[in-house]
Write a protein that holds these residues in place. Structure first.
Motif, mmCIF file in Angstrom:
data_model
loop_
_atom_site.group_PDB
_atom_site.id
_atom_site.type_symbol
_atom_site.label_atom_id
_atom_site.label_comp_id
_atom_site.label_asym_id
_atom_site.label_seq_id
_atom_site.Cartn_x
_atom_site.Cartn_y
_atom_site.Cartn_z
ATOM 1 N N MET A 1 2.327 -5.287 -8.740
ATOM 2 C CA MET A 1 0.987 -4.959 -8.245
ATOM 3 C C MET A 1 1.059 -3.682 -7.399
ATOM 4 S SD MET A 1 -1.579 -7.214 -5.939
ATOM 5 C CE MET A 1 -2.213 -8.264 -7.224
ATOM 6 N N THR A 3 -1.452 -0.267 -5.527
ATOM 7 C CA THR A 3 -2.654 -0.090 -4.703
ATOM 8 C C THR A 3 -3.928 -0.196 -5.520
ATOM 9 O OG1 THR A 3 -1.305 1.464 -3.476
ATOM 10 C CG2 THR A 3 -3.611 1.400 -2.921
ATOM 11 N N LYS B 23 -13.739 -10.657 6.266
ATOM 12 C CA LYS B 23 -13.462 -11.186 4.923
ATOM 13 C C LYS B 23 -12.669 -10.163 4.103
ATOM 14 C CE LYS B 23 -15.736 -13.315 0.966
ATOM 15 N NZ LYS B 23 -15.184 -12.446 -0.048
ATOM 16 N N ILE B 24 -13.069 -8.912 4.195
ATOM 17 C CA ILE B 24 -12.349 -7.864 3.458
ATOM 18 C C ILE B 24 -10.914 -7.766 3.971
ATOM 19 C CG2 ILE B 24 -12.259 -5.372 3.039
ATOM 20 C CD1 ILE B 24 -15.367 -5.437 3.185
ATOM 21 N N TYR B 25 -10.763 -7.811 5.281
ATOM 22 C CA TYR B 25 -9.438 -7.733 5.907
ATOM 23 C C TYR B 25 -8.545 -8.870 5.410
ATOM 24 C CZ TYR B 25 -6.056 -7.680 9.783
ATOM 25 O OH TYR B 25 -4.923 -7.646 10.527
ATOM 26 N N ASP B 27 -8.991 -10.670 2.755
ATOM 27 C CA ASP B 27 -8.808 -10.558 1.302
ATOM 28 C C ASP B 27 -7.649 -9.628 0.967
ATOM 29 O OD1 ASP B 27 -10.691 -12.339 0.643
ATOM 30 O OD2 ASP B 27 -12.239 -10.893 0.086
ATOM 31 N N ILE B 28 -7.578 -8.512 1.684
ATOM 32 C CA ILE B 28 -6.534 -7.522 1.391
ATOM 33 C C ILE B 28 -5.151 -8.154 1.557
ATOM 34 C CG2 ILE B 28 -5.437 -5.433 2.323
ATOM 35 C CD1 ILE B 28 -8.330 -4.364 2.733
ATOM 36 N N PHE B 29 -4.959 -8.876 2.657
ATOM 37 C CA PHE B 29 -3.638 -9.460 2.886
ATOM 38 C C PHE B 29 -3.368 -10.632 1.947
ATOM 39 C CE2 PHE B 29 -4.207 -7.199 6.913
ATOM 40 C CZ PHE B 29 -3.037 -6.471 6.903
ATOM 41 N N ILE B 31 -4.484 -10.835 -1.086
ATOM 42 C CA ILE B 31 -4.181 -10.232 -2.395
ATOM 43 C C ILE B 31 -2.744 -9.704 -2.414
ATOM 44 C CG2 ILE B 31 -4.734 -8.236 -3.867
ATOM 45 C CD1 ILE B 31 -7.723 -8.806 -3.027
ATOM 46 N N ILE B 32 -2.333 -9.141 -1.286
ATOM 47 C CA ILE B 32 -0.939 -8.655 -1.203
ATOM 48 C C ILE B 32 0.026 -9.837 -1.357
ATOM 49 C CG2 ILE B 32 0.775 -7.682 0.386
ATOM 50 C CD1 ILE B 32 -1.542 -5.913 1.487
ATOM 51 N N ILE B 33 -0.284 -10.931 -0.666
ATOM 52 C CA ILE B 33 0.579 -12.126 -0.750
ATOM 53 C C ILE B 33 0.614 -12.652 -2.186
ATOM 54 C CG2 ILE B 33 0.790 -14.534 -0.012
ATOM 55 C CD1 ILE B 33 -0.417 -13.605 2.715
ATOM 56 N N GLY B 35 0.041 -10.943 -4.871
ATOM 57 C CA GLY B 35 0.786 -9.988 -5.688
ATOM 58 C C GLY B 35 2.282 -10.177 -5.535
ATOM 59 N N VAL B 36 2.713 -10.431 -4.304
ATOM 60 C CA VAL B 36 4.149 -10.671 -4.060
ATOM 61 C C VAL B 36 4.583 -11.942 -4.773
ATOM 62 C CG1 VAL B 36 5.849 -11.181 -2.280
ATOM 63 C CG2 VAL B 36 4.155 -9.428 -1.877
ATOM 64 N N LYS B 37 3.726 -12.941 -4.737
ATOM 65 C CA LYS B 37 4.077 -14.219 -5.355
ATOM 66 C C LYS B 37 4.152 -14.097 -6.885
ATOM 67 C CE LYS B 37 2.539 -18.949 -5.894
ATOM 68 N NZ LYS B 37 1.358 -19.818 -5.938
ATOM 69 N N THR B 42 4.725 -5.831 -4.362
ATOM 70 C CA THR B 42 3.408 -5.239 -4.111
ATOM 71 C C THR B 42 3.625 -3.897 -3.431
ATOM 72 O OG1 THR B 42 2.436 -7.405 -3.845
ATOM 73 C CG2 THR B 42 1.169 -5.573 -2.998
ATOM 74 N N VAL B 44 2.140 -0.671 -1.663
ATOM 75 C CA VAL B 44 1.003 -0.078 -0.943
ATOM 76 C C VAL B 44 1.336 1.396 -0.711
ATOM 77 C CG1 VAL B 44 -0.460 -0.167 1.096
ATOM 78 C CG2 VAL B 44 0.539 -2.255 0.193
ATOM 79 N N PHE B 50 6.365 -4.465 -0.635
ATOM 80 C CA PHE B 50 6.758 -5.822 -0.281
ATOM 81 C C PHE B 50 7.455 -6.412 -1.502
ATOM 82 C CE2 PHE B 50 3.122 -4.833 2.360
ATOM 83 C CZ PHE B 50 3.530 -5.258 3.605
#
Lengths: 87, 600
Positions: A1, A3, B23-25, B27-29, B31-33, B35-37, B42, B44, B50
């Motif tokens: 994934m 950005t 909510k956006i804040y 959501d971003i983290f 989504i990163i988690i 993506g890592v999973k 991930t 950035v 990550f």
């Protein structure tokens, strides 16, 4: 994934444009990096903690860096993060 | 808390609510988690990666399937690989912080107030300032600035070799004559002068360098050129190198609408020649190298296809083409700022309009509220009074005719007068104290007397008329004067042909045949209007104000329908009810205005 994927998903979830999502993302990570530079440690709840680690001494923060030329960032994930990726 | 700061910044900058920003804040983290999973990594941009890692030290990327490892007993953890930019910035700031003299610089007073508070003398201020400037000059030799200078020098390769020849000349003159201690000072001075001369000569050469002469195109050449020739010209122009801000965005495919491609093929190559393969171009996921220009003839001959995007040689302008969604969504930072600014301006102008209209409207309503009594008098009460103004001109005959009509036409009345009198008398008598009951009994007796007089045959009436005036006076004296006092002594009530007109409450008190008084509130030219008025007054729910309509034929002036309310033993009682009625009407009008104001 990467950005772009993050941006598209955030934009889709919150019904905003990807441009706006990009700006929000940049604001967040700029803030994190600024704080990391100034304080040497940033904690994000339910995500993890970023620390600056001295490569030579291995100590965290800005304590003994008079003779050190290299530092790097270490991330310690929080328990929820670990639980999710191990679930 | 970094979260709170970021949320506030986002909500302020993008005009979002705190909830939306949070909510956006989150959501971003998340989504990163995620993506890592899912993807084990991930990335950035300009921050870092990550990456999942296993406890035994194996990287998650190598395996690709974390679940199998997990089942074998290994636990996954996350490693962060910071980007080079971030690490460089961090190292740089640490270096700056550890430089000697910076702490003393930071501790030094920054303004005159602090200086005066420390030393108490303005004369030392200059000394401090000088010291501070000197320290700043020392520290300002920044590695980044040095590298920038070097870059600038590297960018001018044509100028530097010419200048390097000049500093050789002064050295042979100095050697042997000047002691070695002073040579270092001289070298420094020479270097300074050399640097200055380099800059000066560079400026001179740039200014003196003649501009390359462009070939002059004649009108014939221009006329001979076709539309497609301009495209080929663009091909020859070297594109300036633009440093990519974001690697991810540069990898996006160049999207051309399929309809535009087809149109281009039709215009430029109607029968043969190179044709852009629309299937390849329309595929958004395809990389840029797959977008090719191919000619059918060349393919038949087995020749290689031309890659267009290697040099980005073609341009297609299609007038009515619609912008792709992916293109419009990836707006640049500057454009986003511009967009925000225009939006803000639009919002401000709209708000200004809304506020101004609201103020105008509010002021109008306020004025209406202030002058509500006047408005009430002008628009609501005169309708009834204009009608009433006509009626007092009639004689008693008209009044009598109206009473006759009441008897003759009981259908018009909502209730017969007898029923009303019975209904109304009952509660009134119950409420009255014994003293007033006696008065009413006396009044009833007095009212019976004229009836008896009426029943007397005409002969007897003549006898009565022939009676001497002394007896008449005696009879008048025998009648109690209380009633007359009640009828005449009230201030603001004047007697006229119909009854007693109350100028304050704009009603007429009519004396009925049974000796009681009723309130004639208004008169209307139709039965429906009169009934409507009665129902409106019933809406106020005032005790004792039961309405009825009385028809009055005024001859030339037409038929009028009088709205009368209640029956009262005295005018004062009637007046109290009339006052109550008018007060309730006024309150209702003010309430309506207040509702209107609130609605506005």
């Amino acid at each position: 994934m990467n950005t772009v994927d993050i941006l598209s998903k955030v934009a889709e979830a919150n019904k905003i444009s990807t441009g706006r999502a990009e700006m929000i993302l940049s604001i967040i990570f700029e803030k994190i990096s600024d704080k990391l530079r100034k304080e040497g440690e940033v904690k994000i709840n339910d995500f993890g903690t970023f620390n600056i680690v001295n490569k030579k001494t291995g100590s965290t923060g800005f304590g003994s860096q008079s003779n050190v030329s290299r530092n790097y960032v270490v991330f310690m994930p929080d328990k929820p993060f670990k639980d999710i990726i191990n679930s | 808390m970094i979260k709170q700061e970021v949320i506030e910044k986002i909500s302020k900058y993008f005009k979002l609510t705190q909830f939306e920003a949070e909510k956006i804040y989150d959501d971003i983290f998340s989504i990163i988690i995620k993506g890592v999973k899912d993807d084990n990594v991930t990335d950035v941009t300009n921050f870092g990666e990550f990456v999942t890692k296993y406890n035994n030290g194996r990287n998650g990327n190598g395996n690709g399937n974390g679940s199998s490892e997990h089942s074998n007993g290994y636990k996954r953890t996350v490693e962060f690989l910071a980007s080079t930019n971030l690490e460089e910035e961090i190292n740089q700031t640490i270096k700056e912080n550890t430089k000697p003299g910076l702490e003393t610089l930071q501790k030094m007073p920054m303004n005159t107030e602090e200086l005066s508070s420390v030393n108490g003398a303005s004369t030392i201020e200059d000394e401090f300032r000088k010291k501070r400037e000197a320290l700043l000059n020392k520290i300002s030799i920044h590695p980044l600035q040095d590298s920038a200078k070097e870059k600038k020098q590297r960018e001018k390769p044509a100028i530097i070799p010419i200048i390097k020849e000049e500093p050789v000349t002064p050295e042979p003159e100095i050697t042997g004559e000047i002691p070695p201690e002073k040579t270092e000072i001289i070298d420094e001075k020479v270097n300074d002068t050399v640097d200055n001369t380099i800059e000066e000569t560079a400026i001179e050469e740039i200014s003196a360098e003649p501009e390359p002469e462009k070939p002059v195109e004649t009108t014939e050449d221009i006329s001979q050129k076709s539309f497609s020739d301009y495209f080929s010209e663009i091909k020859t122009v070297p594109e300036p190198e633009i440093t990519p801000i974001d690697d991810t965005f540069t990898q996006e495919p160049h999207v051309i609408p399929q309809s535009a491609v087809e149109l281009h093929n039709e215009i430029t190559h109607p029968l043969s020649g190179p044709v852009i393969n629309p299937s390849l171009i329309s595929d958004l996921s395809a990389p840029q190298e797959e977008i090719v220009l191919s000619s059918p003839a060349a393919e038949d001959l087995g020749e290689t296809v031309e890659h267009v995007n290697e040099d980005k040689s073609y341009y297609i302008w299609y007038k009515d083409s619609e912008a792709n969604v992916s293109d419009t969504q990836t707006m640049s930072y500057e454009y986003e700022l511009l967009y925000q600014a225009t939006k803000e301006a639009e919002y401000k102008s709209k708000v200004r309009i809304y506020v101004s209209t609201f103020i105008v409207f509010f002021s109008i309503v306020l004025v209406m509220l202030i002058f509500s009594p006047v408005i009430y008098k002008i628009f609501f009460s005169p309708e009834d009074q204009n009608v009433q103004m006509i009626e007092p001109q009639n004689t008693e005959e008209a009044d009598q005719s109206s009473t006759q009509n009441n008897v003759q036409e009981p259908v018009i009345q909502t209730q017969s007068t007898e029923q009303q009198s019975n209904d109304l008398n009952k509660p009134v008598q119950q409420e009255q104290p014994p003293a007033t009951q006696q008065q009413t009994q006396e009044q009833a007796k007095q009212q019976e007397q004229p009836k008896q007089q009426e029943q007397v045959p005409p002969a007897a009436q003549q006898q009565n008329q022939q009676q001497p005036p002394q007896q008449q006076k005696q009879q008048e004296q025998q009648q109690p004067p209380q009633q007359q006092k009640d009828e005449t002594s009230i201030a603001g009530v004047t007697k006229n042909t119909m009854g007693w007109a109350d100028e304050k409450f704009k009603v007429i008190y009519i004396k009925l045949d049974n000796g009681k008084f009723t309130i004639q509130e208004s008169a209307w030219d139709s039965d429906a209007k009169a009934n409507k008025r009665i129902s409106a007054v019933d809406g106020f729910k005032i005790n004792g104000l039961k309405g009825n309509v009385v028809r009055a034929d005024l001859g030339d002036k037409g038929v009028w329908f009088r709205a009368r309310f209640g029956e009262f033993s005295t005018i004062e009682e009637a007046r109290v009810k009339a006052e109550e009625l008018r007060n309730k009407e006024r309150m209702r009008f003010q309430a309506l205005l207040a509702c209107f104001l609130l609605f506005a």
